[in-house]
Write a protein that holds these residues in place. Structure first.
Motif, short mmCIF file in Angstrom:
data_model
loop_
_atom_site.label_atom_id
_atom_site.label_comp_id
_atom_site.label_asym_id
_atom_site.label_seq_id
_atom_site.Cartn_x
_atom_site.Cartn_y
_atom_site.Cartn_z
N ARG A 75 0.85 -1.19 0.00
CA ARG A 75 0.00 0.00 0.00
C ARG A 75 0.88 1.23 0.00
O ARG A 75 1.92 1.25 0.66
N THR A 97 -2.71 4.08 -2.88
CA THR A 97 -3.94 3.98 -2.11
C THR A 97 -4.58 5.35 -1.91
O THR A 97 -5.79 5.48 -1.94
N ASP A 98 -3.73 6.37 -1.74
CA ASP A 98 -4.25 7.72 -1.49
C ASP A 98 -3.18 8.75 -1.83
O ASP A 98 -2.05 8.40 -2.18
N GLU A 108 -5.34 14.35 9.11
CA GLU A 108 -5.58 13.81 7.76
C GLU A 108 -4.62 12.65 7.48
O GLU A 108 -5.03 11.61 6.96
N GLN A 111 -5.65 9.59 9.47
CA GLN A 111 -6.86 9.01 8.89
C GLN A 111 -6.53 8.23 7.61
O GLN A 111 -7.00 7.10 7.41
N LYS A 112 -5.72 8.82 6.73
CA LYS A 112 -5.38 8.16 5.46
C LYS A 112 -4.53 6.92 5.68
O LYS A 112 -4.70 5.92 5.01
N SER A 114 -4.58 5.04 8.42
CA SER A 114 -5.49 4.06 8.99
C SER A 114 -6.35 3.40 7.92
O SER A 114 -6.51 2.18 7.90
N ALA A 115 -6.87 4.21 7.01
CA ALA A 115 -7.70 3.68 5.92
C ALA A 115 -6.89 2.79 4.98
O ALA A 115 -7.35 1.72 4.57
N ALA A 116 -5.66 3.20 4.66
CA ALA A 116 -4.81 2.40 3.78
C ALA A 116 -4.48 1.06 4.39
O ALA A 116 -4.49 0.02 3.72
N ALA A 118 -6.24 -0.55 6.55
CA ALA A 118 -7.46 -1.35 6.72
C ALA A 118 -7.81 -2.14 5.45
O ALA A 118 -8.53 -3.12 5.53
N HIS A 119 -7.30 -1.71 4.32
CA HIS A 119 -7.63 -2.40 3.06
C HIS A 119 -6.90 -3.71 2.95
O HIS A 119 -5.78 -3.85 2.96
#
Length: 119
Positions: A75, A97-98, A108, A111-112, A114-116, A118-119
């Motif tokens: 990621r 990923t972002d 930010e 958050q990004k 954490s989201a990355a 989680a995938h």
């Protein structure tokens, strides 16, 4: 938690990212040299790479391509102080990923990341 590496041509920016993410329990290794970062990714388990787009010898897009060849599941979050639609599209098309814009906003980034992860 996660093994993360940060590649940024500005050491202070890499250190700031490391501090933010280390406080969240992540193991963060920082680099200012593209080859050292790629070598680290080839020889170590890496859950997430955070790459600056503008680097000393090449650019983050080239590093992203190399990382994806070596490990298609890695990621990646791209960073830039000079955002353009084209670089964002290119990075996302290559599997980032972002995308994050500098200066880094702490919440930010958290958050990004954490989201990355989680995938």
């Amino acid at each position: 938690m996660a093994h993360i590496f940060v590649l940024d041509d500005v050491l202070d920016a890499a250190v700031l990212t490391q501090r933010i993410l280390s406080k969240k329990g992540h193991q963060v290794t920082i680099f200012t040299d593209e080859q050292e970062a790629l070598q680290h990714a080839m020889n170590n388990q890496v859950d997430l790479a955070i790459l600056d787009i503008n680097l000393k010898k090449t650019n983050g897009i080239s590093v992203l391509k190399e990382l994806r060849r070596a490990d298609p599941t890695i990621r990646v979050i791209m960073l830039t102080g000079y955002p353009t639609i084209e670089t964002a599209r290119q990075a996302l098309h290559l599997g980032a990923t972002d995308y994050c814009v500098k200066p880094i906003d702490k919440s930010e980034l958290e958050q990004k990341v954490s989201a990355a992860l989680a995938h």
